[in-house]
Design a protein around this motif. Structure first.
Motif, PDB file in Angstrom:
ATOM      1  N   GLY A 177       0.814  -1.209   0.000  1.00  0.00           N
ATOM      2  CA  GLY A 177       0.000   0.000   0.000  1.00  0.00           C
ATOM      3  C   GLY A 177       0.841   1.250   0.000  1.00  0.00           C
ATOM      4  N   GLY A 178       0.192   2.368  -0.337  1.00  0.00           N
ATOM      5  CA  GLY A 178       0.868   3.655  -0.377  1.00  0.00           C
ATOM      6  C   GLY A 178       1.231   4.164   1.005  1.00  0.00           C
ATOM      7  N   LEU A 179       2.251   4.973   1.066  1.00  0.00           N
ATOM      8  CA  LEU A 179       2.712   5.523   2.338  1.00  0.00           C
ATOM      9  C   LEU A 179       2.045   6.873   2.582  1.00  0.00           C
ATOM     10  CD1 LEU A 179       6.514   4.695   2.107  1.00  0.00           C
ATOM     11  CD2 LEU A 179       4.760   3.488   3.399  1.00  0.00           C
ATOM     12  N   ARG A 180       0.841   6.827   3.119  1.00  0.00           N
ATOM     13  CA  ARG A 180       0.126   8.059   3.444  1.00  0.00           C
ATOM     14  C   ARG A 180      -0.731   7.806   4.680  1.00  0.00           C
ATOM     15  NH1 ARG A 180      -5.048   8.086   1.124  1.00  0.00           N
ATOM     16  NH2 ARG A 180      -5.445   6.172  -0.005  1.00  0.00           N
ATOM     17  N   LEU A 181      -1.157   8.873   5.335  1.00  0.00           N
ATOM     18  CA  LEU A 181      -1.865   8.762   6.603  1.00  0.00           C
ATOM     19  C   LEU A 181      -3.121   7.908   6.504  1.00  0.00           C
ATOM     20  CD1 LEU A 181      -2.258   9.471   9.566  1.00  0.00           C
ATOM     21  CD2 LEU A 181      -3.352  11.591   8.843  1.00  0.00           C
ATOM     22  N   LEU A 182      -3.988   8.176   5.528  1.00  0.00           N
ATOM     23  CA  LEU A 182      -5.229   7.399   5.431  1.00  0.00           C
ATOM     24  C   LEU A 182      -4.957   5.924   5.204  1.00  0.00           C
ATOM     25  CD1 LEU A 182      -7.693   9.749   3.532  1.00  0.00           C
ATOM     26  CD2 LEU A 182      -7.680   9.126   5.948  1.00  0.00           C
ATOM     27  N   THR A 183      -3.967   5.620   4.389  1.00  0.00           N
ATOM     28  CA  THR A 183      -3.620   4.215   4.170  1.00  0.00           C
ATOM     29  C   THR A 183      -3.127   3.585   5.468  1.00  0.00           C
ATOM     30  OG1 THR A 183      -3.023   4.704   1.888  1.00  0.00           O
ATOM     31  CG2 THR A 183      -2.241   2.630   2.782  1.00  0.00           C
ATOM     32  N   ALA A 184      -2.304   4.292   6.224  1.00  0.00           N
ATOM     33  CA  ALA A 184      -1.791   3.764   7.487  1.00  0.00           C
ATOM     34  C   ALA A 184      -2.925   3.527   8.477  1.00  0.00           C
ATOM     35  CB  ALA A 184      -0.749   4.708   8.073  1.00  0.00           C
ATOM     36  N   ILE A 185      -3.877   4.449   8.539  1.00  0.00           N
ATOM     37  CA  ILE A 185      -5.010   4.291   9.452  1.00  0.00           C
ATOM     38  C   ILE A 185      -5.892   3.127   9.004  1.00  0.00           C
ATOM     39  CG2 ILE A 185      -7.156   5.367  10.243  1.00  0.00           C
ATOM     40  CD1 ILE A 185      -5.591   8.046  10.234  1.00  0.00           C
ATOM     41  N   GLU A 186      -6.216   3.077   7.718  1.00  0.00           N
ATOM     42  CA  GLU A 186      -7.036   1.982   7.189  1.00  0.00           C
ATOM     43  C   GLU A 186      -6.349   0.639   7.407  1.00  0.00           C
ATOM     44  OE1 GLU A 186      -7.376   3.235   3.158  1.00  0.00           O
ATOM     45  OE2 GLU A 186      -8.981   4.662   3.584  1.00  0.00           O
ATOM     46  N   LYS A 187      -5.052   0.595   7.159  1.00  0.00           N
ATOM     47  CA  LYS A 187      -4.279  -0.627   7.310  1.00  0.00           C
ATOM     48  C   LYS A 187      -4.296  -1.085   8.775  1.00  0.00           C
ATOM     49  CE  LYS A 187      -0.005  -2.201   5.247  1.00  0.00           C
ATOM     50  NZ  LYS A 187      -0.739  -2.891   4.245  1.00  0.00           N
ATOM     51  N   THR A 188      -4.166  -0.149   9.697  1.00  0.00           N
ATOM     52  CA  THR A 188      -4.175  -0.477  11.122  1.00  0.00           C
ATOM     53  C   THR A 188      -5.544  -1.004  11.549  1.00  0.00           C
ATOM     54  OG1 THR A 188      -2.450   1.138  11.569  1.00  0.00           O
ATOM     55  CG2 THR A 188      -3.812   0.463  13.436  1.00  0.00           C
TER      56      THR A 188
ATOM     57  N   TYR B  52       6.618   3.836   6.602  1.00  0.00           N
ATOM     58  CA  TYR B  52       5.839   5.051   6.825  1.00  0.00           C
ATOM     59  C   TYR B  52       6.574   5.974   7.803  1.00  0.00           C
ATOM     60  CZ  TYR B  52       1.830   8.070   7.739  1.00  0.00           C
ATOM     61  OH  TYR B  52       1.005   9.150   7.873  1.00  0.00           O
ATOM     62  N   HIS B  53       7.132   5.404   8.844  1.00  0.00           N
ATOM     63  CA  HIS B  53       7.907   6.183   9.820  1.00  0.00           C
ATOM     64  C   HIS B  53       9.088   6.875   9.148  1.00  0.00           C
ATOM     65  CE1 HIS B  53      11.358   6.490  12.601  1.00  0.00           C
ATOM     66  NE2 HIS B  53      10.454   7.035  13.393  1.00  0.00           N
ATOM     67  N   LYS B  54       9.825   6.130   8.334  1.00  0.00           N
ATOM     68  CA  LYS B  54      10.982   6.707   7.641  1.00  0.00           C
ATOM     69  C   LYS B  54      10.561   7.832   6.709  1.00  0.00           C
ATOM     70  CE  LYS B  54      13.801   2.568   7.859  1.00  0.00           C
ATOM     71  NZ  LYS B  54      14.402   1.480   7.103  1.00  0.00           N
ATOM     72  N   LYS B  55       9.435   7.678   6.023  1.00  0.00           N
ATOM     73  CA  LYS B  55       8.917   8.715   5.141  1.00  0.00           C
ATOM     74  C   LYS B  55       8.594   9.971   5.948  1.00  0.00           C
ATOM     75  CE  LYS B  55       4.923   9.783   2.234  1.00  0.00           C
ATOM     76  NZ  LYS B  55       4.131  10.713   2.996  1.00  0.00           N
ATOM     77  N   LEU B  56       7.897   9.810   7.061  1.00  0.00           N
ATOM     78  CA  LEU B  56       7.547  10.967   7.895  1.00  0.00           C
ATOM     79  C   LEU B  56       8.793  11.634   8.457  1.00  0.00           C
ATOM     80  CD1 LEU B  56       4.450   9.699   9.909  1.00  0.00           C
ATOM     81  CD2 LEU B  56       4.490  11.239   7.929  1.00  0.00           C
ATOM     82  N   GLN B  57       9.726  10.826   8.897  1.00  0.00           N
ATOM     83  CA  GLN B  57      10.955  11.387   9.470  1.00  0.00           C
ATOM     84  C   GLN B  57      11.732  12.164   8.419  1.00  0.00           C
ATOM     85  OE1 GLN B  57      13.813   8.608  11.099  1.00  0.00           O
ATOM     86  NE2 GLN B  57      14.055   9.976  12.851  1.00  0.00           N
TER      87      GLN B  57
END
Length: 75
Positions: free
Chosen positions: A8-19, A59-64
């Motif tokens: 999946g893509g590295l974005r907030l909504l994807t991370a939330i949906e994935k979780t 995702y963490h590395k992208k945000l950092q």
């Protein structure tokens, strides 16, 4: 039953949906695998857990890289 989607893509909504999907996925599949002591199913679930772990680190590395290190806000 909710199926967990790998990658999946590295974005907030994807991370939330994935979780959310992973939480539901584990509640149904992991509990059953543990109760039935099914090694094949447990192996499959561990692979899914590994994917989720890898995704969150990416995702963490992208945000950092985008935002740098941030200090926690004291309340």
């Amino acid at each position: 039953m909710t199926d967990y989607q790998m990658g999946g893509g590295l974005r907030l909504l994807t991370a939330i949906e994935k979780t959310q999907a992973f939480s539901s996925f584990l509640q149904h599949r992991l509990l059953r695998a543990l109760e039935t002591e099914d090694p094949t199913e447990l192996h499959y679930l561990l692979a899914q857990l590994d994917d989720y772990h890898s995704y969150m680190w990416r995702y963490h590395k992208k945000l950092q890289s985008e935002r740098g290190d941030r200090q926690p806000v004291d309340e």
